[in-house]
Design a protein around this motif. Structure first.
Motif, short mmCIF file in Angstrom:
data_model
loop_
_atom_site.label_atom_id
_atom_site.label_comp_id
_atom_site.label_asym_id
_atom_site.label_seq_id
_atom_site.Cartn_x
_atom_site.Cartn_y
_atom_site.Cartn_z
N PHE A 44 0.81 -1.22 0.00
CA PHE A 44 0.00 0.00 0.00
C PHE A 44 0.84 1.28 0.00
O PHE A 44 0.51 2.22 -0.75
N PRO A 45 1.91 1.42 0.82
CA PRO A 45 2.69 2.67 0.77
C PRO A 45 3.26 2.96 -0.62
O PRO A 45 3.20 4.10 -1.11
N ARG A 47 5.79 5.24 15.44
CA ARG A 47 6.61 5.36 16.64
C ARG A 47 6.34 4.24 17.64
O ARG A 47 7.25 3.60 18.18
N PHE A 48 5.04 3.97 17.88
CA PHE A 48 4.70 2.93 18.85
C PHE A 48 5.05 1.54 18.33
O PHE A 48 5.41 0.66 19.12
N THR A 49 4.96 1.31 17.03
CA THR A 49 5.33 0.01 16.48
C THR A 49 6.82 -0.24 16.65
O THR A 49 7.25 -1.33 17.03
N LEU A 50 7.63 0.77 16.40
CA LEU A 50 9.07 0.63 16.57
C LEU A 50 9.45 0.47 18.03
O LEU A 50 10.33 -0.31 18.38
N ASP A 51 8.75 1.21 18.94
CA ASP A 51 9.03 1.08 20.37
C ASP A 51 8.66 -0.31 20.89
O ASP A 51 9.31 -0.83 21.81
N ALA A 52 7.58 -0.88 20.34
CA ALA A 52 7.12 -2.19 20.82
C ALA A 52 7.87 -3.35 20.21
O ALA A 52 7.71 -4.49 20.64
N MET A 53 8.72 -3.09 19.21
CA MET A 53 9.40 -4.18 18.50
C MET A 53 10.29 -5.03 19.42
O MET A 53 10.23 -6.26 19.36
N PRO A 54 11.14 -4.43 20.30
CA PRO A 54 11.96 -5.29 21.18
C PRO A 54 11.11 -6.17 22.09
O PRO A 54 11.44 -7.33 22.31
N GLY A 55 10.00 -5.62 22.63
CA GLY A 55 9.14 -6.41 23.49
C GLY A 55 8.51 -7.59 22.77
O GLY A 55 8.40 -8.69 23.30
N LYS A 56 8.11 -7.36 21.51
CA LYS A 56 7.53 -8.46 20.73
C LYS A 56 8.58 -9.54 20.45
O LYS A 56 8.27 -10.74 20.48
N GLN A 57 9.81 -9.11 20.15
CA GLN A 57 10.87 -10.08 19.91
C GLN A 57 11.14 -10.91 21.16
O GLN A 57 11.33 -12.13 21.09
N ARG A 90 8.92 -13.55 13.92
CA ARG A 90 9.92 -12.47 13.89
C ARG A 90 9.86 -11.71 12.57
O ARG A 90 9.95 -10.48 12.55
N ASP A 91 9.71 -12.44 11.48
CA ASP A 91 9.60 -11.79 10.17
C ASP A 91 8.37 -10.88 10.12
O ASP A 91 8.42 -9.77 9.57
N LYS A 92 7.26 -11.34 10.72
CA LYS A 92 6.05 -10.53 10.71
C LYS A 92 6.24 -9.26 11.51
O LYS A 92 5.79 -8.18 11.10
N ASP A 137 8.43 -2.16 9.35
CA ASP A 137 8.75 -1.54 8.05
C ASP A 137 7.49 -0.93 7.42
O ASP A 137 7.56 0.16 6.82
N PHE A 138 6.36 -1.62 7.55
CA PHE A 138 5.13 -1.12 6.93
C PHE A 138 4.70 0.21 7.55
O PHE A 138 4.42 1.17 6.82
N TYR A 139 4.63 0.25 8.88
CA TYR A 139 4.17 1.49 9.52
C TYR A 139 5.18 2.62 9.34
O TYR A 139 4.80 3.79 9.28
N GLY A 140 6.47 2.28 9.28
CA GLY A 140 7.46 3.31 8.97
C GLY A 140 7.26 3.86 7.58
O GLY A 140 7.36 5.09 7.35
#
Length: 676
Positions: free
Chosen positions: A58-59, A133-143, A164-166, A172-175
């Motif tokens: 979409f982007p 911003r929130f997706t990138l901040d939450a990325m370490p916690g999800k990992q 992990r790929d998702k 990347d998508f939200y960025g």
């Protein structure tokens, strides 16, 4: 190149052509309709997708469609200003909206632009920024959550990789959406500027160059400009709405239609309240017929949804009753006897070392331990199930392998473990303890004593490092217990990928999986890595046809791994210091080896066994004072019997044969085992 790839490339080339070359009116009309169709398709897809990654393009698509629309604006502007026409589609839209009054049409167009720019586009841009911003901040916690599920055995390696790929794709998508929303905003601003330029320069060209009157020029260029603005802003509005829909979606199991209907009408009784309120409005001068119609629909909808909800509740109760009956069935007891290969349990005071929210990194350390053991020993250990256990003391932990406790210890999270370099001189204050992995004397010291202990030569480590070292060494000592038939088959399958002929020469004939497993387990039991499977299988292929004794086959394999074993125990200067066995002891052991149909064993009287063991123990004690490892060197014929003799009382002693040492390495004898 496929037809799809070629069509996309031709579309991009067409955008460039529209910016430079004038297009005929019929082609402009066709491309305008294509633009509207694509925009409609995009918003429909955005409303019906279940996951944002289903529309990950979409982007990029947003950028291409924005360029396409701007190219159309340039082409239509060229036609309007030069020929006072721009195709039937634009003229039809302009005539229909203006309706004989150019000013009204222009006002309608301005309102449409304001709605898009100030409401939808600006809101979507802000939501995109926050979501990125929130997706990138939450990325370490999800990992960390994925690693926790992997270590707990809830998912396998393949599922963990997919998750992990998702997570990375979502980031990347939200960025990308954060940047793509700027295209939408810029497109809206460009649309406003283009419309103003069409009106101003259209009036100038019409009255000055074409000699039209003011009213005629206004009628002509206002109609074309408004029509052009509408056919441009309608797709832009659809794309802006699609952008808002995509970035405002939260985690759900269905598409937008399902979410709206399910969540908006989740409470049917509220429809009665809304219907009653609308009915009361009918008592005012508002037309009673309209309010009665709406309230009737609301009340009927509430009644219908209430019946449907009641039926669903009955179905859920039936399902729960069925599940309860199934749990009582005898076959469900089978699930209770399943056992985890490796379990790590800890008291409630040690929860911070495993909780990522409190800064704990135990899960990461367990992952690294599994990688380290795979590299060093060549065995992939199962996932470690980590859980807290209120039955343990608050600071206690324990490690189980196949349900049996193999190690335990205690940690003080607010202290550091300081291991003394020699005899304790009492200069460092702390709580006396024993380092759990190697049994060394140590102390738990407070943080303010940490630097002082390090200056005095103490080795100071934090509690997570203590427990991870303990777990690593314990798993290494019990690696042979973790290698079963299934794990052996996996190793053989991995070998077949690179050496299919070699694997076929060993299994299933002349050796069964269980026999291969016994050989590999004997190597692991003495801390010999089985990573070099090709060499191991080459040896088995040579000798398995001569003997079926797995103990003897393991000895042959050890001799084939002489270089590996030598490198494991030699010093940096290329020297191996050993304790040899006297000829008297060697002859005694060799004379008392008994051969049976099930293998061979050492039949030595207890008194002689005790003498040999005590002699080895005295040599080991002297070497430990010199900080040297205890290595016993003997002839190949008795090596495995010497190891069997010492294994019960001195399991840490390494026993090597002459054939297991590389000829290029210097061997220094520092003692001899004798009976006297």
């Amino acid at each position: 190149m496929s037809a799809r790839d070629l069509s996309v490339l031709l579309g991009i080339i067409l955008i460039i052509v529209m910016l430079v070359i004038p297009l005929p009116g019929w082609l402009l009309s066709f491309l305008i309709l294509v633009n509207i169709t694509l925009a409609l398709l995009v918003i429909l897809v955005s409303m019906n997708m279940d996951d944002v990654l289903q529309f990950a393009v979409f982007p990029t698509l947003l950028l291409l469609m924005t360029l396409f629309r701007l190219g159309l604006n340039v082409s239509t502007t060229r036609s309007i200003l030069s020929e006072a026409r721009a195709g039937e589609v634009i003229e039809t839209f302009g005539t229909f909206v203006i309706g004989g009054n150019p000013l009204v049409g222009f006002v309608v167009f301005v309102i449409l632009v304001i709605i898009q720019f100030l409401v939808i586009t600006k809101g979507a841009e802000r939501v995109s920024e926050v979501a990125a911003r929130f997706t990138l901040d939450a990325m370490p916690g999800k990992q960390m959550s994925i690693d926790a599920d992997l270590n707990a055995g809830m998912i396998n390696e393949h599922q963990a990789k997919e998750r992990r790929d998702k997570v990375e794709q979502e980031a990347d998508f939200y960025g990308a959406m954060d940047g793509a929303s700027k295209f939408v905003k810029g497109d809206a601003i460009a649309g406003i500027i283009i419309v103003l330029m069409n009106i101003i320069f259209g009036l100038i060209i019409g009255m000055v160059q074409m000699g039209l009157g003011f009213q005629e020029a206004v009628d002509t260029y206002m109609r074309l400009t408004v029509g052009d603005g509408l056919v441009s802003q309608i797709p832009a509005l659809l794309l802006s709405t699609a952008t808002g829909v995509v970035v405002t979606r939260v985690a759900s199991k269905g598409n937008l239609g399902n979410d709206l209907t399910e969540q908006l009408f989740r409470f049917p009784k509220l429809l009665y309240v809304a219907g009653g309120a609308i009915f009361l409005l009918g008592l005012t001068p508002i037309p009673f017929t309209l309010t009665m119609l709406i309230s009737s629909v609301m009340i009927f909808g509430g009644y219908w949804l209430s019946r449907e909800t009641a039926e669903l509740d009955i179905e859920e109760e039936d399902e729960e009753r069925t599940e309860s009956e199934q749990m009582k069935a005898p076959e469900n007891v089978v699930d209770l006897i399943s056992m985890d290969p490796i379990e790590f349990e800890f008291g409630y005071a040690l929860i911070p070392i495993a909780d990522a929210n409190q800064g704990g990194d135990l899960l990461d350390r367990i992952v690294m331990i599994r990688r380290q053991i795979a590299i060093e020993l060549g065995i992939v250990i199962p996932v470690v199930r980590i859980r807290d256990n209120i039955q343990l003391n608050p600071n206690e932990y324990r490690l189980k392998i196949k349900g049996n406790e193999v190690a335990k210890g205690e940690l003080l999270l607010d202290h550091y473990l300081a291991m003394t370099p020699g005899e304790d001189d009492g200069m460092v204050e702390g709580i006396d303890t024993v380092e759990p992995a190697f049994g060394l004397p140590a102390k738990w010291v407070e943080e303010d004593m940490k630097d002082e202990a390090e200056l005095l030569g103490y080795t100071v480590v934090d509690p997570p490092s203590v427990v991870s070292t303990h777990v690593t060494e314990t798993i290494k000592r019990h690696a042979h217990e973790l290698l079963g038939h299934q794990e052996t088959q996996q190793l053989i399958d991995h070998l077949k990928g690179s050496y299919p002929v070699l694997a076929g020469e060993v299994t299933p004939e002349p050796m069964a999986i269980g026999e291969v497993q016994k050989v590999l387990a004997k190597l692991l039991q003495e801390n010999v890595s089985i990573k070099n499977l090709p060499v191991i299988f080459e040896t088995l292929a040579d000798f398995a046809k001569m003997t079926s004794d797995t103990d003897l086959l393991a000895e042959y394999v050890r001799q084939s791994l002489a270089t590996q074993i030598t490198n494991q125990y030699k010093k940096e200067e290329g020297v191996i210091k050993v304790v040899t066995i006297s000829g008297q002891v060697e002859k005694l052991i060799a004379d008392h080896v008994q051969q049976t149909e099930h293998g061979s064993f050492l039949a030595l009287d207890p008194e002689r066994q005790q003498q040999i063991t005590e002699s080895v123990a005295s040599k080991v004690e002297k070497l430990s004072l010199q900080e040297e490892n205890a290595i016993i060197l003997c002839s190949p014929a008795i090596r495995m019997y010497v190891k069997q003799l010492l294994n019960r009382f001195l399991p840490q002693v390494v026993v090597l044969s002459y054939n297991e040492i590389d000829p290029n390495v210097e061997v220094q004898s520092v003692g001899a085992v004798s009976l006297g």
